[in-house]
Motif scaffolding. Structure first.
Motif, short mmCIF file in Angstrom:
data_model
loop_
_atom_site.label_atom_id
_atom_site.label_comp_id
_atom_site.label_asym_id
_atom_site.label_seq_id
_atom_site.Cartn_x
_atom_site.Cartn_y
_atom_site.Cartn_z
N CYS A 327 9.27 129.79 -24.73
CA CYS A 327 9.38 130.03 -26.25
C CYS A 327 9.70 128.88 -27.15
O CYS A 327 8.74 128.72 -28.16
N GLY A 328 10.07 127.68 -26.67
CA GLY A 328 10.13 126.34 -27.38
C GLY A 328 8.88 125.77 -27.30
O GLY A 328 8.54 125.34 -28.75
N GLY A 329 8.11 125.97 -26.55
CA GLY A 329 6.71 125.49 -26.59
C GLY A 329 5.57 126.38 -27.49
O GLY A 329 5.02 125.77 -28.13
N ILE A 330 5.99 127.59 -27.32
CA ILE A 330 5.27 128.47 -28.30
C ILE A 330 5.71 128.34 -29.70
O ILE A 330 4.73 127.99 -30.78
N ALA A 331 6.69 127.91 -29.99
CA ALA A 331 7.27 127.55 -31.49
C ALA A 331 6.54 126.32 -31.83
O ALA A 331 6.05 126.25 -32.85
N ALA A 332 6.56 125.20 -31.06
CA ALA A 332 5.99 124.00 -31.37
C ALA A 332 4.64 124.02 -31.64
O ALA A 332 4.15 123.51 -32.38
N LEU A 333 3.82 124.80 -30.70
CA LEU A 333 2.58 125.15 -30.77
C LEU A 333 2.14 125.71 -32.31
O LEU A 333 1.27 125.44 -33.12
N THR A 334 3.02 126.59 -32.71
CA THR A 334 2.82 127.42 -33.81
C THR A 334 2.88 126.68 -35.12
O THR A 334 2.14 126.62 -36.24
N LEU A 335 3.99 125.62 -35.02
CA LEU A 335 4.08 124.68 -36.35
C LEU A 335 3.32 123.31 -36.32
O LEU A 335 3.13 122.87 -37.26
N THR A 336 2.59 123.17 -35.15
CA THR A 336 1.87 121.88 -35.05
C THR A 336 0.40 122.19 -34.99
O THR A 336 -0.63 121.44 -35.00
#
Length: 498
Positions: A327-336
């Motif tokens: 989920c942290g990776g998905i969040a980072a992907l979303t913001l970048t």
């Protein structure tokens, strides 16, 4: 922060339906069975057979074929020992739990204790209500085998309604791409697993929620997510990626409405049972926590390959940690990401992450992902590759169970073969995740966005400005330069091209 794209202009061109047979080589080849691809000047949807009606009818037809596939079990295999229902790959929980969970004895779910391997019903409250309503519609006279057959048939009728709702909602979510709903209607894994359990209730409510969000109705979306979570736990997970999307777009008010609606709907369903029958209500949650490593998970492969059982509490801890990391990776992907990802893409990724890290994967769990896959990656080749892996897993688990109950002369799939089936399921799901992540990082490759659309299922997010981005997303010039390496039609962002 830097704004990546502008709000949609008020004078946006009129919507035109996207024809998959003109964009997808697999769809074009398949259309030869009914006369070939649609012509340029064809008037689609002008008569009585609109896309919604066609797809709903196809979904109903495929559901009926799935019922036919269960007929060997309906006639005799459910009642003649375990081996036959596994070797014919037609097992269903529904007839067995009619007796095993007290519905045949008119026991009230969550309030009455069950005599058997479960003290109380181990399903969420709304699913329990669904099961109870089906038992009310089942005649209580005659032989028990006949009553179990009727109970399965009644549930199948109710699940058929859920199937129609799913087909209609997916078809209408992307206004300009209604024919993507055929991915759901024709999905072989959908037909094979639709009547194994009661998951379609939660799937239908989730599909309706996504439709409401696409129409910029966050309160209705939240209420439906809350109801879906009261039927199955997984729908609440889609609120996570939605939080990050609303963070990037600054849509806090709409997100708050969705969360409050979800919490209120969940409480309305659960609170009465929680207060009046607390022991029965919490059985679903305690069972989920205490359940050991089970079928379909990579945890089972580790157990079988090492020959050492894994501690349940340790598996729970590691599964939660892996889920948090993903989920942290998905969040980072979303913001970048160079453009804000589409809601359906992130919803698929987070549910897939839950499935991949969970300690059990029942074959009907594929139903959770099918509508999301149709919205996230409406490409027939990738969808069929994934479906082929899921069908192989569907066959693998029943043949493995036939092997395990076969006695001295087992017939079926040995553990090594079943491990291969699990690997195919994992690889197929990871493959679809990979192409969706590629679409997010290279939005020019996203078939939904090739006409200049932003996020057709995004509702208030569709065409909204970015107010918070991180890393490379703050430098759109670099991404435009990277996009020059993409060999495909140019994309004019911000308006839907005619």
């Amino acid at each position: 922060m830097t704004s990546v794209h502008e709000d949609r202009p008020a004078d946006e061109p009129a919507e035109r339906v996207v024809r998959p047979t003109q964009q997808d080589e697999i769809a074009a080849a398949g259309s030869e069975l009914i006369g070939g691809p649609v012509g340029r000047w064809a008037r689609t949807g002008a008569g009585s057979l609109t896309p919604v009606r066609v797809i709903a009818l196809v979904a109903i037809g495929m559901f009926a074929l799935g019922m036919v596939q269960k007929m060997p079990c309906y006639d005799w295999a459910w009642f003649q020992g375990a081996t036959s229902q596994y070797s014919h790959a037609c097992y269903s929980d529904i007839p067995h739990l009619y007796v095993g969970r007290g519905f045949a004895d008119d026991l009230v779910p969550y309030f009455d204790r069950i005599n058997g391997d479960m003290s109380y019903l181990e399903y969420p409250v709304l699913t329990g209500a669904f099961m109870e309503v089906a038992s009310w519609l089942t005649p209580h006279g005659g032989a028990m085998q006949h009553r179990e057959q009727i109970y399965w048939m009644v549930n199948a009728g109710m699940l058929l309604v859920c199937t129609a709702v799913i087909a209609v909602c997916v078809t209408r979510t992307h206004r300009r791409r209604p024919w993507d709903g055929l991915l759901v209607a024709l999905a072989p894994a959908f037909a094979l697993t639709a009547t194994i359990n009661w998951d379609l209730l939660a799937v239908a409510l989730t599909a309706a929620a996504l439709l409401m969000w696409s129409r910029s109705r966050p309160v209705a979306f939240g209420i439906l997510v809350g109801l879906a979570t009261a039927a199955k736990l997984y729908p609440v997970l889609i609120l996570g990626p939605l939080l990050v999307l609303c963070w990037r777009a600054g849509k806090w008010r709409e997100y708050g409405k969705a969360v409050y609606g979800a919490a209120a709907a969940w409480l309305v369903v659960n609170l009465p049972v929680m207060l009046l029958a607390p022991e029965g209500w919490k059985k679903f949650y305690t069972f989920s926590r205490e359940r050991g490593v089970d079928f379909g998970s990579f945890w089972l492969v580790i157990t079988q390959r090492t020959g050492k059982p894994l501690d349940v509490s340790s598996v729970n801890t590691w599964a939660v940690l892996l889920m948090i990391v993903m989920c942290g990776g998905i969040a980072a992907l979303t913001l970048t990401a160079p453009r804000r990802p589409r809601f359906a893409q992130l919803a698929f990724l987070v549910i897939a992450a839950f499935i991949l890290t969970n300690k059990v994967y029942s074959p009907q769990y594929v139903l959770w992902l099918i509508p999301l896959a149709a919205l996230a990656r409406p490409r027939w080749r990738d969808f069929l590759v994934w479906q082929a892996c899921e069908v192989m897993y569907f066959l693998g688990i029943w043949l493995y169970l036939a092997y395990t109950v076969g006695g001295d002369k087992p017939k079926g799939l040995p553990p090594e073969g079943y491990q291969l089936a699990i690997a195919l399921h994992l690889i197929g799901t990871l493959y679809l995740c990979a192409v969706i992540v590629r679409d997010i990082l290279m939005p020019e490759r996203d078939v939904v966005r090739r006409d200049g659309s932003d996020d057709p299922s995004g509702g208030v997010l569709d065409g909204a400005r970015d107010v918070f981005v991180l890393g490379a997303a703050a430098h759109p010039v670099r991404h435009r330069h990277a996009a020059q390496h993409y060999e495909g039609p140019p994309v004019e962002w911000g308006t839907a091209r005619e």
